[in-house]
Write an enzyme that holds these catalytic residues in place. Structure first.
Site, PDB file in Angstrom:
ATOM      1  N   HIS A 157      -5.362  -0.245  -0.870  1.00  0.00           N
ATOM      2  CA  HIS A 157      -5.600  -0.619  -2.380  1.00  0.00           C
ATOM      3  C   HIS A 157      -5.018  -1.774  -2.723  1.00  0.00           C
ATOM      4  CE1 HIS A 157      -2.486   1.698  -4.391  1.00  0.00           C
ATOM      5  NE2 HIS A 157      -2.262   2.223  -3.652  1.00  0.00           N
ATOM      6  N   ASP A 169       3.377  -0.326  -2.952  1.00  0.00           N
ATOM      7  CA  ASP A 169       2.361   1.012  -3.223  1.00  0.00           C
ATOM      8  C   ASP A 169       0.622  -0.167  -3.318  1.00  0.00           C
ATOM      9  OD1 ASP A 169       0.172   2.737  -3.694  1.00  0.00           O
ATOM     10  OD2 ASP A 169       1.015   3.575  -5.629  1.00  0.00           O
ATOM     11  N   GLU A 203      -7.029   2.124  -7.217  1.00  0.00           N
ATOM     12  CA  GLU A 203      -6.812   3.414  -6.585  1.00  0.00           C
ATOM     13  C   GLU A 203      -5.936   4.442  -7.303  1.00  0.00           C
ATOM     14  OE1 GLU A 203      -4.021   6.719  -4.559  1.00  0.00           O
ATOM     15  OE2 GLU A 203      -3.646   4.356  -5.195  1.00  0.00           O
ATOM     16  N   GLU A 204      -4.942   3.825  -8.017  1.00  0.00           N
ATOM     17  CA  GLU A 204      -4.365   4.144  -8.779  1.00  0.00           C
ATOM     18  C   GLU A 204      -4.793   4.860  -9.964  1.00  0.00           C
ATOM     19  OE1 GLU A 204      -1.446   4.204  -7.911  1.00  0.00           O
ATOM     20  OE2 GLU A 204      -0.363   3.172  -6.679  1.00  0.00           O
ATOM     21  N   GLU A 230      -0.932   3.711   2.815  1.00  0.00           N
ATOM     22  CA  GLU A 230      -0.395   4.612   0.795  1.00  0.00           C
ATOM     23  C   GLU A 230       1.273   3.967   1.426  1.00  0.00           C
ATOM     24  OE1 GLU A 230      -0.267   5.426  -1.967  1.00  0.00           O
ATOM     25  OE2 GLU A 230      -2.670   5.017  -2.034  1.00  0.00           O
ATOM     26  N   HIS A 306       6.646   3.184  -7.577  1.00  0.00           N
ATOM     27  CA  HIS A 306       6.049   2.882  -8.921  1.00  0.00           C
ATOM     28  C   HIS A 306       6.899   2.205  -9.935  1.00  0.00           C
ATOM     29  CE1 HIS A 306       2.146   5.870  -8.638  1.00  0.00           C
ATOM     30  NE2 HIS A 306       2.307   4.132  -8.105  1.00  0.00           N
TER      31      HIS A 306
END
Length: 859
Positions: A157, A169, A203-204, A230, A306
């Protein structure tokens, strides 16, 4: 000669040499464990840069890095933003077209941009329903020139969470996929099956784009297996942490093809237990597509996952090369496998799999493991039964031997429980005095605090037993009995874990097989007092495999779990969790070494040393010398804080505004809350703790996800109201009376790209059905209903209806409904007040801030 010395003690210097050897027994064990840990640490570093089997590499990490740098340079890529929906999409299409131009005649490349709209319910985070509109997928199909009926899917993603560049990510995975597409397309070797590359753009937003693809795209019907890429950390090695469901042939494909294997069924069962608050697209393909697959994730350095520090320069080129080598090899293997076309025919049970120091993967069907585990447990039981029922020690009756064995078994369990209780008391004390997470930046502190306490308590309990309960009893006999007691514990654990169907029972297998073989090989050494050092060396050599593997597994567990403690919410004391993990590891490591307490001359120096380290560390932790967070530019470990400038409006049944306020809503993402921030920003203190609005869904706060049960401590700093340029427009289109005392309410909502809908039926009424998901409402923890909404760059107004059944007329209405709007990007994202507050936060804080509104209505 040894026997004569042991019997009479006449040999000059014999007792002294023996006492010296015995006194060194426990320190030798500690040195042995430290040596194993060092071996694991060295192996982790070496395996990351080890060249592939093939010598010359097809996959170019340098080219993949250029893709990565370009994608992250775009900035945060939130769903609905131009960065995600236009700039990243255009870049990916441009690169894919360039790859297509240079492809060989052996392949055909097709590209499709999908903009799906849909809805589904999921039990993740307590349960909620998701609705998406006009989100983006880029789908690329590489197939043989003559076409292919079946396909394997590779998924990444390109969207990111707000305020982060999202390098690991998941931009690095998309970069790896681009280079794999480039490599495969230039090959003159034709594939047997198609390879579909899904660059998904949402995706998030909790797995929306993958749902849109697997349930709506025409190519999805041809997919027989998938690989999902991922991240739970930044770089390092990519761990296979989920496979299946069932389909052991997929694991065998990974075992055969992967050049740098790193996989664990233990990680799979831990992840699928739900104790880690995360999920991946693997769930969507499994549950909604009924497709088997492999889930891989980078797990190193989860401290900056993140956050704003998740930048491309922090991902090593070796990590990219390693991931590319592995995924390219596995995709090529699957795309040329006869089994792919008939994957459902090979769906026969689970598989046990684990790698050995990244050198190779052992994998076998779970049913084979079950048979093997029961046989091993039975052999251990026969061995122990013979030892107890047919004692060889002169003067020992079966009943007396059984009593001694039962006592040793009970003392072993008592020492474990005692160590656990002691360490938990320390952890709770540390949490209560406000020193939680002191080990977050300095992990050695947790080992010095909880590890020493657990080890000292274990040794202390057995030392007391040796001194008072087993006074004047033969040391070799006691060592033998306590070894057998540990073997009994592990044999029982092996049988229980196998019975409940856990593939992770293979760990217990190692802890039964190797100790039992070691005991049988050196059983005479237990009775030769003069051969203590020789016994110790042979004993440690025999235990090398299970102890080395446990060290390797423990490294992975702590590498994953320690950073998670910094984002696990304000309700779970992280010190208690980590202390429990450390006690568990300590107990396992002590299993077959606790008998040394009975073999050595004295444990006094060991206890004094461990106690001293514990006390000194405890005093230093209590003094606050170990600050939890770090802003180190090379290895930051930030505190996570989320701030929303929120305006709230509450309406009654007649539509009148009965309450409104505005403030900056603050969430500290760990157990410490905002205690460390208050000295830097004095107005953020416990006087502004906000209480739950009991009559409003989700406490009247604009949760972006239903995680309120993880963050019950909230702070609300009053500030002026915000007036977004694109406010929420909420309309009731119709109210229809339905059969069986039901009322259907039809709504229209328009607003920013991210909104949350909260529904609370009043007492006596029930939400029976709605137009979302599969029509069956899914309640979240606490009883309210949560709907997550997002849309791409453009979308029409959101229309939905809910149907409620009421047993009688309600003067105060039958349902409360609230809508929250979240402004993750653009000019509405941050108000001047929010900017000013963010600027004042210390540099060891990662703050993610945006504006939001909350409007409550009653019907």
């Amino acid at each position: 000669r040894d026997g004569a010395c042991a019997a009479g003690g006449k040999k000059r210097g014999g007792p002294r040499r023996r006492a010296l050897a015995e006194a060194r027994g426990v320190p030798l064990v500690l040195l042995y464990l430290l040596g194993l840990r060092a071996l694991v640490q060295v192996s982790q570093r070496q395996l990351l840069s080890r060249p592939g089997r093939g010598g010359a590499r097809d996959f170019s990490a340098l080219r993949a890095r250029r893709y990565l740098d370009d994608i992250t340079a775009i900035g945060p890529r939130t769903v609905g933003s131009p960065e995600n929906e236009i700039h990243t999409v255009n870049y990916l299409i441009e690169q894919i077209k360039a790859i297509e131009v240079e492809s060989t005649d052996a392949h055909r490349i097709f590209v499709d941009i999908q903009r799906p709209t849909g809805s589904f319910s999921i039990d993740f985070l307590g349960g909620f329903t998701s609705y998406y509109a006009n989100i983006t997928n880029i789908v690329v199909k590489l197939e043989p020139r003559n076409g292919a009926e079946h396909a394997v899917l590779s998924n990444c993603h390109f969207d990111s969470v707000p305020n982060t560049p999202g390098a690991s990510d998941d931009a690095v995975s998309c970069s790896v996929m681009l280079e794999i597409l480039n490599t495969l397309s230039k090959s003159s070797e034709s594939l047997q099956h198609a390879v579909i590359f899904l660059f998904n753009g949402a995706e998030e937003n909790i797995l929306q784009a993958s749902h849109g693809f697997i349930t709506q795209h025409e190519w999805a019907k041809s997919i027989r297996a998938f690989i999902n890429l991922e991240a739970a950390g930044v770089g390092g090695k990519e761990l296979v942490f989920q496979t299946g469901p069932e389909n052991p042939w997929l694991v065998q494909a990974y075992v055969f093809a992967a050049e740098h294997p790193f996989a664990s069924v233990v990680a799979q069962e831990v992840f699928q237990s739900g104790i880690i608050p995360a999920d991946t697209d693997f769930r969507i393909y499994r549950d909604f597509g009924n497709v088997p697959g492999i889930d891989l994730a980078f797990i190193e350095n989860g401290y900056i996952y993140h956050t704003e520090y998740d930048t491309s320069d922090r991902i090593l080129t070796d990590s990219i090369q390693r991931a590319g080598d592995n995924i390219l090899a596995v995709l090529k293997y699957l795309a040329t496998s006869d089994r792919l076309a008939k994957s459902f025919e090979y769906r026969h049970g689970n598989v046990v799999f684990f790698d050995i120091l990244g050198l190779l993967v052992l994998a076998y069907p779970a049913r084979v493991g079950t048979i093997m585990n029961y046989i091993i447990a039975a052999i251990a039981a026969l061995y122990l039964s013979k030892k107890v029922l047919q004692p060889k020690t002169r003067g020992k009756s079966t009943l007396n031997n059984l009593k001694k064995f039962s006592t040793a078994f009970g003392l072993t369990l008592l020492s474990w429980i005692s160590a656990l209780v002691t360490v938990f008391i320390v952890a709770v004390f540390i949490s209560l005095i406000g020193r939680s997470l002191s080990w977050y930046t300095h992990f050695y502190v947790s080992v010095s605090l909880y590890g020493t306490a657990a080890t000292a308590k274990l040794i202390f309990v057995h030392t007391l037993a040796k001194k008072f309960f087993y006074k004047n009893m033969n040391e070799q006999y006691l060592g033998d009995v306590f070894f057998d007691a540990s073997l009994m514990v592990w044999s029982i654990a092996l049988a229980i874990l196998t019975q409940i169907g856990l593939c992770s029972a293979f760990v217990c297998t190692l802890w039964v097989v190797f100790p039992l073989i070691t005991k049988l090989m050196i059983h005479n050494e237990f009775r030769q007092k003069g051969a203590t050092m020789r016994f110790v060396m042979m004993y440690m050599l025999g235990m090398f495999v299970p102890y080395l593997y446990l060290m390797y597994l423990s490294w992975t567990v702590f590498e994953m779990f320690t950073p998670i403690m910094g984002r696990s919410g304000s309700e779970i004391p992280p010190d208690v969790v980590l202390a429990g993990l450390i006690v568990a590891i300590t107990v396992i490591l002590s299993s077959y070494f606790i008998n040394f307490v009975y073999l050595v001359k004295s444990t006094k120096m060991t206890l004094v040393t461990l106690t001293t380290v514990f006390v000194v560390t405890l005093l230093l932790v209590c003094s606050g010398i170990f600050f939890p967070y770090s802003s180190d530019s090379i290895n930051p470990k930030p505190k996570r804080v989320f701030l929303q400038h929120t305006s709230r409006r509450f309406h009654d049944l007649d539509g009148n505004l009965v309450k409104s306020d505005s403030g900056i809503w603050i969430n500290g993402f760990d157990y410490n809350g905002i205690s460390h921030i208050t000295p830097h920003v004095p107005e953020i203190n416990d006087t502004i703790r906000t209480q739950c609005e009991e009559r409003a869904p989700f406490c009247g706060l604009p949760w972006i996800l239903p995680v309120h049960f993880m963050f019950r401590k909230n702070w609300y700093l009053p500030v002026p109201e915000i007036l977004p340029t694109s406010p929420v427009l909420f309309k009731v289109l119709a109210k229809e009376l339905m059969p069986w005392n039901s009322v259907r309410l039809n709504f229209e909502v328009s607003g920013p790209s991210h909104m949350s809908l909260y529904i609370r039926p009043h007492e006596g009424s029930t939400l029976s059905t709605w137009s979302l998901g599969d029509g069956r409402p899914v309640a979240s923890i606490g009883g309210d209903y949560f709907v997550f909404y997002s849309h791409g760059l453009q979308a029409t107004a959101w229309h939905f209806w809910i149907e409620l059944t009421a047993s009688e007329e309600h003067t105060d209405g039958i349902v409360s409904l609230a809508i929250a709007a979240h402004y993750f990007f653009g000019k509405d994202q941050k108000s001047p007040q929010l900017y000013a507050l963010l600027e004042r936060l210390p540099d060891w804080v990662f703050s993610s801030g945006w504006s939001s509104t909350y409007d409550l209505f009653v019907f």
